[in-house]
Motif scaffolding. Structure first.
Motif, PDB file in Angstrom:
ATOM      1  N   THR A 182       0.838  -1.200   0.000  1.00  0.00           N
ATOM      2  CA  THR A 182       0.000   0.000   0.000  1.00  0.00           C
ATOM      3  C   THR A 182       0.874   1.252   0.000  1.00  0.00           C
ATOM      4  O   THR A 182       1.796   1.355   0.808  1.00  0.00           O
ATOM      5  CB  THR A 182      -0.904   0.025   1.241  1.00  0.00           C
ATOM      6  OG1 THR A 182      -1.626  -1.191   1.329  1.00  0.00           O
ATOM      7  CG2 THR A 182      -1.874   1.185   1.175  1.00  0.00           C
ATOM      8  N   SER A 185       0.567   8.265   1.663  1.00  0.00           N
ATOM      9  CA  SER A 185       0.380   9.641   1.210  1.00  0.00           C
ATOM     10  C   SER A 185       0.323  10.582   2.410  1.00  0.00           C
ATOM     11  O   SER A 185      -0.136  10.191   3.484  1.00  0.00           O
ATOM     12  CB  SER A 185      -0.915   9.766   0.398  1.00  0.00           C
ATOM     13  OG  SER A 185      -0.920   8.889  -0.707  1.00  0.00           O
ATOM     14  N   ALA A 224     -10.099  10.023   1.519  1.00  0.00           N
ATOM     15  CA  ALA A 224      -9.595   8.701   1.901  1.00  0.00           C
ATOM     16  C   ALA A 224     -10.729   7.680   1.938  1.00  0.00           C
ATOM     17  O   ALA A 224     -10.597   6.561   1.439  1.00  0.00           O
ATOM     18  CB  ALA A 224      -8.901   8.783   3.258  1.00  0.00           C
ATOM     19  N   ALA A 227     -11.851   6.716  -1.477  1.00  0.00           N
ATOM     20  CA  ALA A 227     -10.892   5.851  -2.163  1.00  0.00           C
ATOM     21  C   ALA A 227     -10.846   4.446  -1.563  1.00  0.00           C
ATOM     22  O   ALA A 227     -10.055   3.606  -2.027  1.00  0.00           O
ATOM     23  CB  ALA A 227      -9.503   6.483  -2.116  1.00  0.00           C
ATOM     24  N   VAL A 229      -9.894   3.704   1.499  1.00  0.00           N
ATOM     25  CA  VAL A 229      -8.804   3.583   2.467  1.00  0.00           C
ATOM     26  C   VAL A 229      -9.367   3.151   3.823  1.00  0.00           C
ATOM     27  O   VAL A 229     -10.446   3.585   4.232  1.00  0.00           O
ATOM     28  CB  VAL A 229      -8.070   4.932   2.603  1.00  0.00           C
ATOM     29  CG1 VAL A 229      -7.089   4.918   3.776  1.00  0.00           C
ATOM     30  CG2 VAL A 229      -7.339   5.269   1.303  1.00  0.00           C
ATOM     31  N   GLY A 318      -2.725   4.767   1.312  1.00  0.00           N
ATOM     32  CA  GLY A 318      -3.484   4.744   0.071  1.00  0.00           C
ATOM     33  C   GLY A 318      -3.185   6.004  -0.710  1.00  0.00           C
ATOM     34  O   GLY A 318      -2.471   6.896  -0.235  1.00  0.00           O
ATOM     35  N   GLU A 319      -3.711   6.104  -1.908  1.00  0.00           N
ATOM     36  CA  GLU A 319      -3.533   7.294  -2.735  1.00  0.00           C
ATOM     37  C   GLU A 319      -4.821   8.103  -2.755  1.00  0.00           C
ATOM     38  O   GLU A 319      -5.900   7.545  -2.947  1.00  0.00           O
ATOM     39  CB  GLU A 319      -3.146   6.905  -4.162  1.00  0.00           C
ATOM     40  CG  GLU A 319      -1.768   6.282  -4.275  1.00  0.00           C
ATOM     41  CD  GLU A 319      -1.325   6.129  -5.721  1.00  0.00           C
ATOM     42  OE1 GLU A 319      -1.241   7.147  -6.439  1.00  0.00           O
ATOM     43  OE2 GLU A 319      -1.062   4.990  -6.142  1.00  0.00           O
ATOM     44  N   GLU A 328       5.795   3.604   0.975  1.00  0.00           N
ATOM     45  CA  GLU A 328       4.885   2.465   0.898  1.00  0.00           C
ATOM     46  C   GLU A 328       5.060   1.567   2.108  1.00  0.00           C
ATOM     47  O   GLU A 328       6.067   1.632   2.825  1.00  0.00           O
ATOM     48  CB  GLU A 328       5.143   1.651  -0.376  1.00  0.00           C
ATOM     49  CG  GLU A 328       6.516   0.985  -0.413  1.00  0.00           C
ATOM     50  CD  GLU A 328       6.694   0.062  -1.605  1.00  0.00           C
ATOM     51  OE1 GLU A 328       5.682  -0.449  -2.095  1.00  0.00           O
ATOM     52  OE2 GLU A 328       7.837  -0.143  -2.023  1.00  0.00           O
TER      53      GLU A 328
END
Length: 340
Positions: A182, A185, A224, A227, A229, A318-319, A328
């Motif tokens: 993962t 960010s 987040a 997405a 996350v 996460g992105e 990561e």
């Protein structure tokens, strides 16, 4: 608008530390908490999130209304000594910082109460009013009503909030759900701590730091969740490295950080170079050192990565849009953090 005086009062001169840099050091705090365990909630269910994982707030399940969605209550409190001299900005920063713990769990603030400590024989109450006004304005921006609070006479000024929020128990952001592979960010640049320390020492005002500290983490939290996350934390008094260590430890992974990808506020490196580093930042670095492979990272960068932030951004596994990827998560190795 702030109160105008012939000789402006510098709030930071009435406190031994500033903002989240005045927190009890993480190692000492963990020693204090050893053996303390969570209890079941009033509804008979265990806490969804408690002390064990070092998360940003406590989370307890609530009875679901008939035919309605499951709900969870998010509870937190945060307060500290002045981080800036301007009382209105101090109130805004402290409120944004307290609300951040709810956003860091994936929740929405529902109600807050003020926590105010004030040296009533030393500082006039019109300054305290400005602090409270700043807090109210940020809470209003968050759509969170403020229903009173508590105040005490104290040798040092302090301000913050206890905040209650609501969340979907199936969509929490927490420390212990990070998985290898993962990306990591970061939603706000680092360097708030060293700029605040320079401000306290010299009186210089850094608008970029105030802007960062008064920006709510609401949009980052919503992004987040959108997405998908599940793992995140906010970066505050223990610095990026301290909060990353807690996340990696709780998730059973190692975090690899690309030091060249980490964003910093303008002037942060110069502040470190000139020695404006708080004791809290140095204690953060000392705490994470046994758990970190620093590689050839230079001493100034190490200090910035451990810099005690106040109302910092979210660290997201996460992105999400607009947030640089700084590393990561990988399978657990000898260290919880590796710098490259």
């Amino acid at each position: 608008m702030t109160t105008t005086r012939a000789t402006p009062v510098r709030l930071t001169q009435f406190a031994h530390g500033g903002g989240c840099a005045c927190k009890i050091p993480p190692g000492e705090l963990e020693d204090v908490l050893t053996g303390l365990t969570a209890t079941t909630s009033a509804v008979g269910a265990p806490l969804l999130v408690g002390l064990a994982t070092g998360d940003d707030a406590a989370v307890v399940p609530l009875p679901a209304p008939a035919g309605g969605p499951a709900r969870a209550l998010v509870s937190t409190a945060d307060f500290f000594t002045p981080v800036v001299d301007d009382p209105y900005d101090f109130g805004r920063i402290a409120a944004a910082n307290a609300l951040s713990d709810v956003y860091a769990m994936g929740g929405r603030p529902a109600v807050a109460v003020n926590l105010l400590a004030w040296p009533r024989d030393v500082l006039p109450f019109d300054l305290a009013r400005e602090v409270l006004r700043g807090g109210l304005d940020i809470a209003a921006e968050a759509g969170c009503p403020v229903g009173g609070g508590h105040s005490v006479d104290d040798p040092e000024p302090k301000y913050g909030m206890a905040v209650t929020g609501l969340a979907d128990p199936a969509r929490l952001l927490r420390n212990d759900t990070g998985r290898p592979g993962t990306p990591l960010s970061l939603t706000k640049p680092l360097g708030i701590g060293v700029l605040n320390n320079r401000h306290k020492a010299t009186g210089e005002r850094f608008e970029q730091a105030v802007a960062a500290m008064t920006t709510l983490n609401r949009e980052a939290s919503e992004a987040a969740l959108a997405a998908g996350v599940t793992c995140a934390t906010d970066v505050t008094g223990f610095g990026l490295l301290g909060h990353l260590h807690k996340l990696a430890r709780a998730s059973g992974v190692t975090a690899v950080v690309d030091t060249a990808a980490v964003p910093y506020l303008d002037g942060a490196r110069e502040a470190v170079r000139d020695g404006y580093v708080s004791g809290g930042t140095r204690r953060n670095l000392e705490w994470v050192a046994p758990h970190t492979d620093f590689g050839d990272t230079d001493p100034h960068t190490r200090l910035l990565l451990a810099d005690a932030q106040t109302s910092g951004g979210l660290l997201v596994a996460g992105e999400i849009p607009g947030a640089p990827v700084i590393g990561e998560l990988v399978p657990r190795g000898p260290h919880s953090i590796v710098l490259r």
